[in-house]
Design an enzyme around this catalytic site. Structure first.
Site, mmCIF file in Angstrom:
data_model
loop_
_atom_site.group_PDB
_atom_site.id
_atom_site.type_symbol
_atom_site.label_atom_id
_atom_site.label_comp_id
_atom_site.label_asym_id
_atom_site.label_seq_id
_atom_site.Cartn_x
_atom_site.Cartn_y
_atom_site.Cartn_z
ATOM 1 N N VAL A 44 -51.479 40.636 82.304
ATOM 2 C CA VAL A 44 -51.066 41.894 82.790
ATOM 3 C C VAL A 44 -50.493 43.043 81.787
ATOM 4 O O VAL A 44 -50.184 44.237 81.890
ATOM 5 C CB VAL A 44 -49.838 41.871 84.148
ATOM 6 N N GLY A 45 -50.589 42.258 80.468
ATOM 7 C CA GLY A 45 -50.025 43.112 79.405
ATOM 8 C C GLY A 45 -50.249 42.430 78.131
ATOM 9 O O GLY A 45 -50.545 41.211 77.902
ATOM 10 N N GLY A 47 -48.020 42.638 74.121
ATOM 11 C CA GLY A 47 -47.199 43.207 73.451
ATOM 12 C C GLY A 47 -47.643 43.415 72.250
ATOM 13 O O GLY A 47 -48.910 43.062 71.722
ATOM 14 N N GLY A 48 -46.660 43.560 71.279
ATOM 15 C CA GLY A 48 -46.909 43.755 69.620
ATOM 16 C C GLY A 48 -47.634 42.540 69.149
ATOM 17 O O GLY A 48 -48.241 42.325 68.209
ATOM 18 N N GLY A 50 -47.677 39.216 71.246
ATOM 19 C CA GLY A 50 -47.923 38.285 72.404
ATOM 20 C C GLY A 50 -48.630 38.825 73.660
ATOM 21 O O GLY A 50 -48.967 39.740 73.711
ATOM 22 N N LEU A 51 -49.089 37.804 74.466
ATOM 23 C CA LEU A 51 -49.608 38.472 75.868
ATOM 24 C C LEU A 51 -48.774 38.226 76.786
ATOM 25 O O LEU A 51 -47.707 37.019 76.686
ATOM 26 C CB LEU A 51 -50.980 37.554 75.905
ATOM 27 N N LYS A 72 -44.156 35.699 78.944
ATOM 28 C CA LYS A 72 -44.711 36.353 77.527
ATOM 29 C C LYS A 72 -44.928 35.029 76.624
ATOM 30 O O LYS A 72 -43.868 34.156 76.474
ATOM 31 C CB LYS A 72 -43.428 37.219 77.074
ATOM 32 N N ASP A 178 -35.545 50.501 69.302
ATOM 33 C CA ASP A 178 -36.753 50.865 69.675
ATOM 34 C C ASP A 178 -36.982 51.305 71.060
ATOM 35 O O ASP A 178 -37.755 50.892 71.782
ATOM 36 C CB ASP A 178 -37.743 49.565 69.369
#
Length: 503
Positions: A44-45, A47-48, A50-51, A72, A178
């Site tokens: 569903v996503g 990241g910079g 990871g999955l 994650k 961030d």
């Protein structure tokens, strides 16, 4: 601490390229540190580093799309998830968050709660994973979906919730570093999104600002310059200074400013990091100029201007006055008639976007209007004196006859027929009717249609009349009787053609 011009970071370090793992198969079973099993669902996503997958505790059934947990996963060689795990374990325990929210009478705190984590081996690869609550849509998608502009009510309400979250982080010794719309997600509960809850996520860059009990010193380091997301990162970070509470507040202010005006003044050159840094520093020293650059129509946004001014006065090691910020935003909501500060008033996705599309289409039609006027003037046939009744017959001889193609374009635009004479070195006649007649009796090319007015064979005399005879322009001393004879001879030939041509 100084906010002077940023140093040119010629030796600034480049971010390490992400080492994303190959996707995991739907149904993969992971075991956390307590040996509890978790089943992976759809991705569903990303990241910079990871999955992110849907996850469920029930390993005997397929993972539903309404699952309330996500996992994650990152390779062991990556560092951000390691930092995030430590943050969750130390600061984000459910009992800690609940106690904080209750003590400050908050409906909720926008910080994710830690659930569990573990390690996983696939072949020769080692991974670490983190189990988190599932969240809804990120704020960036909503922002873009509504035309990249939030209402003032929404921005002030979002500011309140983010100040709550940052205060909790800071009081526990961490800074986020961030903050941005893509790291702010809607809540998810009872199998649906919560439109009035937002959570600050992604703690891969989180840092302790006082690791040994004392605040880090202000020290510029060009090798660490520009860390963070370039359009929002603080002026301190542009100079390579370690993240601080002041930096978090400045980043939030830049986010709120963008949500209000749609685009920050330095977003035109984001690839030039030094330009972005210098622009931010210059504008922070002249906040009224920044407000004029963001709100060219003179809109009044006193709350965000005061917020930026308070941050400007804040020292690098100084603790922010969170209550003052929240009072500022609450007063702004009251002026707007908002009674419930917990309502986010988020727009319906696509509403403003449709309006913007409509405006673009209107602008496009306005731009195309002059072209239509040039192409479609009905006055062409009448002003030029042509015998053509439709534009189609004229198209064939224009393509096949080089001389006609050179001589007729200006006539088609209704400017008379100067090109016909000018192309052969003949001065302008000033008589459109005679010129048009001459154009209509030219010799045809082979293969032209019989129905075309220009397919009537003209005697050779016509060609000899065209070239040597020069129709005088105004002010010429040529005899007028010669010009009248030429006109009469042509008129007779045209009349003869009209009588014999097929209808």
């Amino acid at each position: 601490m100084p906010r002077g011009k940023a140093r040119t970071a010629a030796t600034a370090r480049k971010p390490r390229a992400p080492n994303l793992p190959a996707p995991f198969v739907n149904g993969t079973i992971l075991k956390d540190l307590r040996k509890k099993e978790w089943k992976l669902g759809d991705e569903v996503g990303k990241g910079g580093f990871g999955l992110i997958y849907l996850a469920a505790e029930d390993v005997d059934s397929p993972v539903a799309q309404t699952a309330e947990h996500v996992i994650k996963i990152e390779p062991h060689s990556n560092g951000p998830l390691f930092c995030e795990l430590h943050f969750y374990q130390r600061v984000s325990k459910p009992e800690m968050i609940n106690a904080w929210a209750n003590s400050r009478k908050l409906k909720y705190l926008g910080v994710p709660k830690y659930i569990t984590h573990g390690n996983h081996t696939r072949g020769n690869e080692n991974f670490r994973f983190l189990v988190m609550p599932r969240f809804g849509t990120d704020l960036q998608k909503i922002f873009e979906g509504c035309g990249k502009q939030f209402s003032k009510e929404t921005v002030l309400a979002l500011g309140l919730r983010m100040v709550d979250a940052l205060e909790y982080l800071h009081e526990n010794g961490y800074v986020h570093a961030d903050i941005k719309a893509s790291n702010i997600l809607l809540g998810f509960d009872n199998k649906q999104e919560q439109q009035d809850q937002v959570y600050l996520v992604d703690y891969g860059l989180v840092l302790k600002y006082s690791p040994d009990g004392s605040h880090k010193e202000y020290k510029e380091d060009p090798r660490k310059a520009h860390d963070g997301t370039i359009e929002f990162t603080s002026t301190d970070a542009h100079k390579g200074v370690a993240p601080s509470r002041r930096g978090d507040m400045e980043i939030l202010a830049f986010c709120m400013l963008q949500w209000l005006c749609g685009k920050l003044p330095w977003e035109d050159k984001l690839l030039d990091k030094n330009y972005v840094a210098d622009s931010k520093i210059r504008y922070m020293e002249d906040i009224p100029a920044l407000m004029r650059a963001c709100f060219s129509k003179g809109e009044s946004h006193g709350e965000i201007s005061k917020f930026l001014t308070l941050i400007l006065k804040l020292g690098y090691e100084e603790k922010p006055d969170y209550n003052k910020y929240k009072t500022l935003f609450k007063d702004g909501l009251k002026k707007l008639g908002v009674k419930d500060e917990w309502k986010l008033h988020l727009p319906v996705a696509g509403t403003s976007a449709k309006k913007s599309v409509k405006r673009k289409s209107e602008e496009a039609s306005e731009c195309s209007t002059p072209k239509k006027k040039v192409r479609g003037t009905p006055k062409v046939a009448t002003t030029s004196g042509s015998l053509q009744h439709t534009p189609k017959p004229a198209a064939k001889p224009r393509q096949g006859t080089p001389q006609t193609a050179r001589g007729t374009p200006q006539r088609a635009r209704g400017r008379g027929t100067p090109q016909t004479a000018r192309g052969r070195g003949t001065p302008r006649t000033g008589t459109p009717r005679a010129t048009a007649s001459r154009a209509s009796i030219k010799s045809p090319m082979k293969g032209d249609s019989v129905n075309s007015p220009q397919t009537i064979k003209s005697p050779a005399k016509v060609q000899t009349v065209k070239s040597p005879v020069k129709s005088p322009s105004k002010g010429n001393n040529s005899k007028p009787s010669t010009r009248r004879k030429v006109k009469r001879s042509r008129a007779k030939k045209v009349d003869a053609w009209v009588q014999t041509s097929p209808r």
